[in-house]
Design a protein around this motif. Structure first.
Motif, PDB file in Angstrom:
ATOM      1  N   ALA A 447     -17.889  -0.724 -15.090  1.00  0.00           N
ATOM      2  CA  ALA A 447     -17.218  -1.850 -15.807  1.00  0.00           C
ATOM      3  C   ALA A 447     -16.991  -2.692 -17.437  1.00  0.00           C
ATOM      4  CB  ALA A 447     -16.024  -1.719 -14.708  1.00  0.00           C
ATOM      5  N   ASP A 448     -18.347  -2.367 -18.310  1.00  0.00           N
ATOM      6  CA  ASP A 448     -17.892  -3.930 -19.524  1.00  0.00           C
ATOM      7  C   ASP A 448     -16.710  -3.603 -20.197  1.00  0.00           C
ATOM      8  OD1 ASP A 448     -21.288  -4.638 -18.625  1.00  0.00           O
ATOM      9  OD2 ASP A 448     -20.760  -2.049 -18.560  1.00  0.00           O
ATOM     10  N   PHE A 449     -15.912  -2.675 -19.990  1.00  0.00           N
ATOM     11  CA  PHE A 449     -14.886  -2.432 -21.089  1.00  0.00           C
ATOM     12  C   PHE A 449     -13.770  -4.067 -20.543  1.00  0.00           C
ATOM     13  CE2 PHE A 449     -13.278  -0.578 -16.945  1.00  0.00           C
ATOM     14  CZ  PHE A 449     -11.843  -0.797 -17.168  1.00  0.00           C
ATOM     15  N   GLY A 465      -2.484  -1.614  -9.479  1.00  0.00           N
ATOM     16  CA  GLY A 465      -3.013  -1.776 -10.692  1.00  0.00           C
ATOM     17  C   GLY A 465      -1.919  -0.282 -12.357  1.00  0.00           C
ATOM     18  N   ALA A 466      -1.124  -0.436 -11.738  1.00  0.00           N
ATOM     19  CA  ALA A 466      -0.498  -0.286 -13.569  1.00  0.00           C
ATOM     20  C   ALA A 466      -1.097  -1.335 -14.526  1.00  0.00           C
ATOM     21  CB  ALA A 466       0.985  -0.689 -13.192  1.00  0.00           C
ATOM     22  N   GLY A 467      -1.136  -0.180 -15.383  1.00  0.00           N
ATOM     23  CA  GLY A 467      -1.826  -0.768 -16.997  1.00  0.00           C
ATOM     24  C   GLY A 467      -3.168  -0.322 -16.795  1.00  0.00           C
ATOM     25  N   LEU A 468      -3.605   0.115 -17.049  1.00  0.00           N
ATOM     26  CA  LEU A 468      -5.330   0.504 -16.521  1.00  0.00           C
ATOM     27  C   LEU A 468      -5.065   2.035 -16.026  1.00  0.00           C
ATOM     28  CD1 LEU A 468      -7.320  -2.266 -14.417  1.00  0.00           C
ATOM     29  CD2 LEU A 468      -6.605  -2.286 -17.084  1.00  0.00           C
ATOM     30  N   GLY A 471      -9.603   5.778 -13.651  1.00  0.00           N
ATOM     31  CA  GLY A 471     -10.688   5.352 -13.840  1.00  0.00           C
ATOM     32  C   GLY A 471     -11.692   3.930 -13.664  1.00  0.00           C
ATOM     33  N   GLN A 472     -10.346   3.744 -15.257  1.00  0.00           N
ATOM     34  CA  GLN A 472     -10.545   1.691 -15.028  1.00  0.00           C
ATOM     35  C   GLN A 472     -10.636   1.628 -13.763  1.00  0.00           C
ATOM     36  OE1 GLN A 472      -8.223   0.880 -18.068  1.00  0.00           O
ATOM     37  NE2 GLN A 472      -9.662   1.499 -19.729  1.00  0.00           N
ATOM     38  N   ALA A 477     -12.300  -1.575  -8.333  1.00  0.00           N
ATOM     39  CA  ALA A 477     -12.674  -1.872  -7.228  1.00  0.00           C
ATOM     40  C   ALA A 477     -14.854  -0.751  -7.086  1.00  0.00           C
ATOM     41  CB  ALA A 477     -12.149  -0.227  -6.353  1.00  0.00           C
ATOM     42  N   VAL A 478     -14.845  -1.021  -7.778  1.00  0.00           N
ATOM     43  CA  VAL A 478     -16.480  -0.319  -7.268  1.00  0.00           C
ATOM     44  C   VAL A 478     -16.857  -1.614  -7.374  1.00  0.00           C
ATOM     45  CG1 VAL A 478     -18.745   0.573  -7.852  1.00  0.00           C
ATOM     46  CG2 VAL A 478     -16.464   1.682  -7.888  1.00  0.00           C
TER      47      VAL A 478
END
Length: 540
Positions: A447-449, A465-468, A471-472, A477-478
């Motif tokens: 998740a370096d993004f 998580g709206a806006g992502l 997958g992001q 979450a991980v």
């Protein structure tokens, strides 16, 4: 009686405040009745019936008015603060109870219904305990005091009014049973509407893409129509009740006025007494009307108490000190069988497997085979019908319970981000995590993004998580899970929303950074399973 007992117990923290509120109300009534007596004296002095200092009595009258204003505003202040304190306390207790209740696997109450009870029903109960009950006590004092005052002025008039007043009480009793039934139906329908609105708004994109907007809006209209019919029926009963009370009130007022007029003509009633009569009739009959009008509120409160009691009676998870195992944590699943309460078959049937410390195991199986149920049994959210789930290390072995949950890092399936910033979500895993720890967790989770976003860790996430992208959100979450301490890592389809390249990157980084943790990975992808050292398949 059960509801009354619950209301009594619920009022424990505000009883003294309610008592003070009632006392201030009684002082207010004392000022009002003193005002009536002073008015009679002033008129009688002015007409020469009695002797006295008119100027002094006017100042006493002003003092009564000031006292009324003071006690009235003091009562409002006490009432507001008592209601806020009580309502906050009830909401806190319900919120804590629901969060700590035993998870049943298939919840019977919709979250919209729970929220509706916490808000609307808590407010109704707060109004009864912190406002209505003290007001009823004050009203009873007002009724008795005004009636005694009137009795001393003219016992026959008091007797006539006493004959008229029971009409209000009879009407109130007629309303009681039917009103309670309607109120419960109205509260339940109101909960259904809130549940429908909440769920539809949360899934509005699904509704629109499935082209079911008209159906969802139509359902809203249908529910509101049903609520309107119930409210309409209750309003007819309320109107009939109120009309009867108003008739009794007006009849008493007219009787008093005519009685006074004839008394003046006969010379047995002074103008001062006439003034007192007209003020006292309101002081006698208004309390009866107020008491009868409290009947609907009392009915609503009993219904609300029943609904709140259902939440507070939810079974809680066993409480106790955390049981933390040292080093690598193993999980022994021994002949476990489980079926949901309303299920027609066993989800797991005599399932056994030993997830050894430090191992990386993929759990495979068809949809509905019981993979997620196995996770919930390990988390002690569910209890096996037969067999046992145990945690062990090199020194001890303990049966899975809420107290062993401190050893587990759980990453559930799907988007589970909370509204707030990415930083807020990560700190749920470890409240005192450093910037470096969060950066490392995000790197391992591929998740370096996050650091390429304009606001980085301070990027806001909307509801769920709206806006992502899915997958992001899943990778964040991980990372959140990886920050949490615990020797067992449970991953439920952590790569379901990822492309194959990102999936392989995430799984490779996870396998390289386990640091002795035991990993149980639920997946349906063969590529993910191949990276694991062992596989176990659950058959339906």
């Amino acid at each position: 009686m059960t509801s009354l007992k619950w209301l009594w117990n619920a009022s424990k923290g505000v009883r003294w405040r309610s008592a003070w509120l009632a006392l201030v109300g009684v002082l207010y009534i004392g000022a009002v009745l003193s005002f009536v007596w002073i008015c009679k004296r002033l008129v009688d002095i002015a007409t020469g019936v009695e002797e006295g200092d008119l100027f002094s009595m006017v100042w006493v009258l002003v003092a009564c008015v000031v006292a009324e204003l003071f006690f009235s505003n003091l009562s409002l202040r006490l009432e507001t603060m008592t209601m806020v304190r009580f309502q906050n306390n009830v909401r806190y207790r319900i919120f804590e109870q629901v969060l700590c209740s035993r998870w049943q696997g298939r919840e019977t109450l919709h979250t919209g219904d729970v929220v509706n009870r916490m808000e609307a029903d808590a407010q109704v109960v707060a109004t009864l305990i912190c406002k209505s009950i003290p007001m009823v006590l004050v009203t009873l004092v007002q009724l008795v005091a005004a009636f005694v005052f009137l009795l001393r002025l003219d016992s026959r008039l008091a007797g006539v009014l006493l004959f008229i007043m029971p009409l209000a009480i009879v009407v109130g009793k007629i309303y009681l049973k039917r009103g309670r039934e309607l109120t419960r139906s109205i509260r339940e329908m109101d909960s259904k509407i809130q549940s429908h609105v909440q769920e539809s708004l949360q899934n509005r994109l699904l509704v629109r893409t499935m082209e079911r907007t008209a159906d969802v809006v139509g359902m809203m209209g249908s529910l509101q129509s049903s609520l309107f019919k119930l409210e309409s029926t209750r309003s007819y009963i309320s109107i009939f009740s109120r009309a009867s009370l108003q008739f009794g009130f007006m009849a008493g007022y007219v009787t008093t006025f005519v009685w006074g007029v004839y008394g003046i003509r006969e010379g047995v009633v002074t103008f001062g007494m006439m003034t007192a009569f007209l003020q006292l009739v309101a002081q006698v009959q208004r309390p009866v009307v107020q008491l009868s009008q409290e009947v609907p509120g009392f009915i609503k409160a009993l219904t609300a108490a029943e609904r709140l009691e259902e939440l507070l009676a939810m079974e809680r998870e066993p409480q106790g000190d955390p049981i933390r195992l040292k080093g690598g944590v193993g999980v022994a699943v021994e002949n476990v069988s489980f079926a949901y309460p309303d299920g027609t078959r066993r989800v797991l049937d005599s399932f056994s497997y030993d997830f050894q410390p430090g191992s990386l195991t993929a759990v495979l199986g068809e949809t509905g085979a019981g993979k997620s149920t196995l996770m919930r049994l390990i988390l002690a959210l569910l209890t096996p019908d037969e067999g046992a789930v145990s945690f062990y290390d090199g020194e001890a072995k303990v049966v899975a319970s809420p107290q062993t949950r401190c050893n587990v890092v759980y990453v559930p399936q799907g988007n589970t981000l909370m509204s707030g910033t990415i930083r807020d979500n990560l700190l749920m895993g470890k409240p005192k995590a450093t910037e470096e720890e969060m950066r490392e967790a995000l790197h391992v989770a591929a998740a370096d993004f996050v650091f390429d976003l304009p606001d980085g860790l301070n990027t806001l996430c909307g509801e769920r998580g709206a806006g992502l992208s899915e997958g992001q959100a899943q990778r964040i979450a991980v990372a959140r899970g990886l920050l949490r301490e615990g020797g067992l890592l449970l991953l439920d389809e952590p790569t379901a929303s990822l492309d194959s390249e990102t999936e392989m990157l995430l799984l490779q980084r996870l396998s390289d950074n386990l640091n002795g943790r035991t990993v149980i990975l639920i997946t349906h992808r063969e590529a993910a399973a191949k990276l694991c050292g062992a596989e176990v398949k659950i058959e339906r």
